[in-house]
Structures are given as C-alpha cells and as structure tokens.
Scaffold this motif. Structure first.
Motif, short mmCIF file in Angstrom:
data_model
loop_
_atom_site.label_atom_id
_atom_site.label_comp_id
_atom_site.label_asym_id
_atom_site.label_seq_id
_atom_site.Cartn_x
_atom_site.Cartn_y
_atom_site.Cartn_z
N PHE A 1 0.84 -1.29 0.02
CA PHE A 1 0.15 0.18 -0.03
C PHE A 1 0.74 1.26 0.07
N SER A 2 1.87 1.20 0.69
CA SER A 2 2.68 2.42 0.92
C SER A 2 3.72 2.66 -0.29
N PRO B 1 1.47 2.57 -5.10
CA PRO B 1 0.82 3.67 -5.83
C PRO B 1 1.92 4.65 -6.57
N ALA C 1 -10.27 1.63 -2.28
CA ALA C 1 -10.43 2.74 -2.88
C ALA C 1 -11.55 3.32 -3.34
N ASP D 1 -7.25 10.96 0.74
CA ASP D 1 -6.76 10.40 -0.08
C ASP D 1 -6.78 8.62 -0.04
N SER D 2 -7.19 8.10 -1.13
CA SER D 2 -7.71 6.62 -1.05
C SER D 2 -6.39 6.04 -0.46
N ASN D 3 -5.14 6.40 -1.21
CA ASN D 3 -3.76 5.54 -0.79
C ASN D 3 -3.42 5.75 0.61
#
Length: 309
Positions: free
Chosen positions: A16-17, A20, A131, A142-144
């Motif tokens: 996840f980190s 993106p 997301a 923010d979804s991220n």
C-alpha cells in the motif's frame, strides 16, 4: 497463526505504501521479497512436540516443551502420540475416518462453517475495493493514504491477539471479533444507504467510512482472521488433519472468491448498502455459530478436544 496474520498485514502495508508510486513490475518484486523472507523464517520454527513424540525423538520433544514452558507435559505428549500412532492408516482410510468418525465429522463441520463465514465477512472484497469505496463515499482523505492507515490498524489487531489468546480463550476472542465486524459492516451499510437515498447528513460525516473500516479490520485481525485457522490445527487428529484442512481451505477460499467477484457488480448495480448488510449478516452468523457451536480449545490436549466432540 498470529505471526502469519501479522506478516500478511506487514506485506500489505508495504505494498500500500509503495505500489502507488512505482511501476507494476516493482510492485510485484516487493511481495516476492517478502515471501522469500517469510520462507527463510519458517525454517527457524521448530516442529511440534507431538511430531517429535510420534517420531520417537524424545530429546527434541523435551527441548521444545522446555522452550514452551511445559516440561512437565512430556509423559502426556508421549501417551497421546502412542494413541495417535495406532490410528495412522492408509490415505483412503484416513478420508473415510474424516467423514465416518463422529469427532472428526463434527470438527470438519465446525471448521468449514467458521472458515466460510470468515471469508463471507467480506474482508477480501472490502480490501480489494477500498479505494473505490472511499471515492464513492466522497471521503476527503486520499484513498492511498487511507489504505496505509487501514493496514497499520490491521497490524495492531494482529499484534494484540497473542497477548490475550491464552488468557481470554479462542471462543471469547472470536465472539468479540465477530461482534465488532457485525456492527462495523452494518454501520457502513447504513452510511451507503443514506448516501443512496440522497440524505444530506452523510456529506457532513464523509470521514465515517474510514473510521468504520479501521474498526472492522482491527476487529477482524483480532480474531475472525486468525482463530478459524487455529481451530483447524487443534480439532483434527493427526492422520486426518491434512485432509480436513485441505477440504476446509478449498471450500472457504472458493466461497471467498465468489463473494469478492460478486461484490463489484453488487456495489455498482444494487448499491453498496446491500453488500455491506450481507457482510454484516454473515458476521452475525459467525457470532451466533461461535456462541452455540464452536468449542473452547484453550488449554486442552488433542485427546481432550476429540473427547468433547
């Protein structure tokens, strides 16, 4: 099992980190490296005392028991191993015993149902579509970033469980976890129902989906995501454990695949509230099933669990 859940969450947080901000190829190499590290760590885990007892390796068995703080259980483990060795038969007979022996049949029923309900909680579907959920909910976050926050909360849930599992018991932890998941999914369904109907109040609480999902994943990783797999290793006799586990995991993951596949279509066509209320109902079923059917296995030997079944 708790360590496996924590490692799964750590890998998710890393993806996840980083994912993106890098290419797809690099995002594949990251979990590959994590899996290699996990494989190396597995070689450091000792076998169980019962395994060494069945193999006749008393010295190794005693060493493991001493590491676990149970040196006085040596004779009990040896006696249990003798009983289990007498039941070791051919593969075909093992499959028959899985269904014909009452204790194994009841154990299979319990672990299959609780694992199916685990995947029916919607955890994978929610994780895959988080997301999209945040975007449709109109969240300001923010979804991220939201996914990283959720992953960290998952890790917290996984890390807390080992501290309570022996003192609180598997059943109580599963009850607490299922209750939290039920309430969380119901609340998220209510939010999307009000959004679907156009109630303006939802726009003032667009932070709610993130909070609810945080609570859901903490609750899930605290018990529902770990205890069902633990029960698989505790309720089957050694000669049918691999067969029972294989059948259980195949059934539950197939159900999870169907739920995750259908979630996207349901979310778009009939509204997210229906899907989330379905997940809430499934978690409620897990709660009731735990209360009335799942036995407590804390502090019990395999023979004691088999006798209770």
């Amino acid at each position: 099992m708790s360590a496996m859940g924590a490692m799964f969450t750590v890998g998710s947080i890393m993806v996840f980190s980083i994912a993106p901000y890098v290419s797809y190829r690099v995002s594949v190499y990251i979990p590959l490296a994590i899996n290699v590290f996990h494989l190396i760590v597995l070689f450091t885990i000792p076998e169980s005392p019962i395994f060494y007892a069945i193999q006749g390796k008393r010295k190794e068995m005693i060493a493991v028991l001493e590491d676990l703080g149970r040196p006085n259980d040596a004779e009990k483990i040896v006696s249990e191993a003798d009983d289990l060795t007498e039941t070791n038969t051919s593969t075909i007979k093992d499959w028959k015993e899985l269904f014909m022996v009452r204790s194994n049949r009841k154990a299979l029923f319990i672990v299959v149902i609780i694992n199916v309900l685990q995947h029916g909680s919607g955890v994978m579907a929610v994780l895959f579509f988080s997301a999209a959920i945040f975007d449709m909910a109109g969240s300001n976050i923010d979804s991220n970033v939201a996914m990283i926050i959720i992953g960290c909360c998952q890790l917290m849930g996984s890390a807390v469980t080992p501290l309570f599992i022996e003192s609180t018991g598997r059943k109580n932890i599963l009850i607490i976890s299922s209750s939290v998941c039920t309430i969380s999914m119901f609340t998220l369904g209510l939010y999307f129902y009000l959004l679907f109907k156009g109630f303006p109040v939802v726009y003032t609480v667009n932070w709610l989906p993130l909070v609810v999902l945080i609570l859901f994943f903490i609750g899930y990783d605290f018990g529902l995501g770990i205890i069902p797999n633990t029960l698989m290793g505790e309720m089957f006799t050694s000669n049918v454990r691999s067969k029972g586990s294989t059948l259980t995991l195949t059934t539950s993951w197939l159900f999870g695949f169907l739920v995750s596949t259908a979630f996207g279509a349901f979310f778009v066509t009939i509204g997210g509230h229906v899907a989330f209320w379905f997940f809430s109902g499934t978690c409620a079923c897990a709660l009731l099933f735990t209360i009335f059917v799942v036995p407590e296995t804390k502090g019990k030997t395999l023979l004691e669990i088999q006798q209770s079944l």
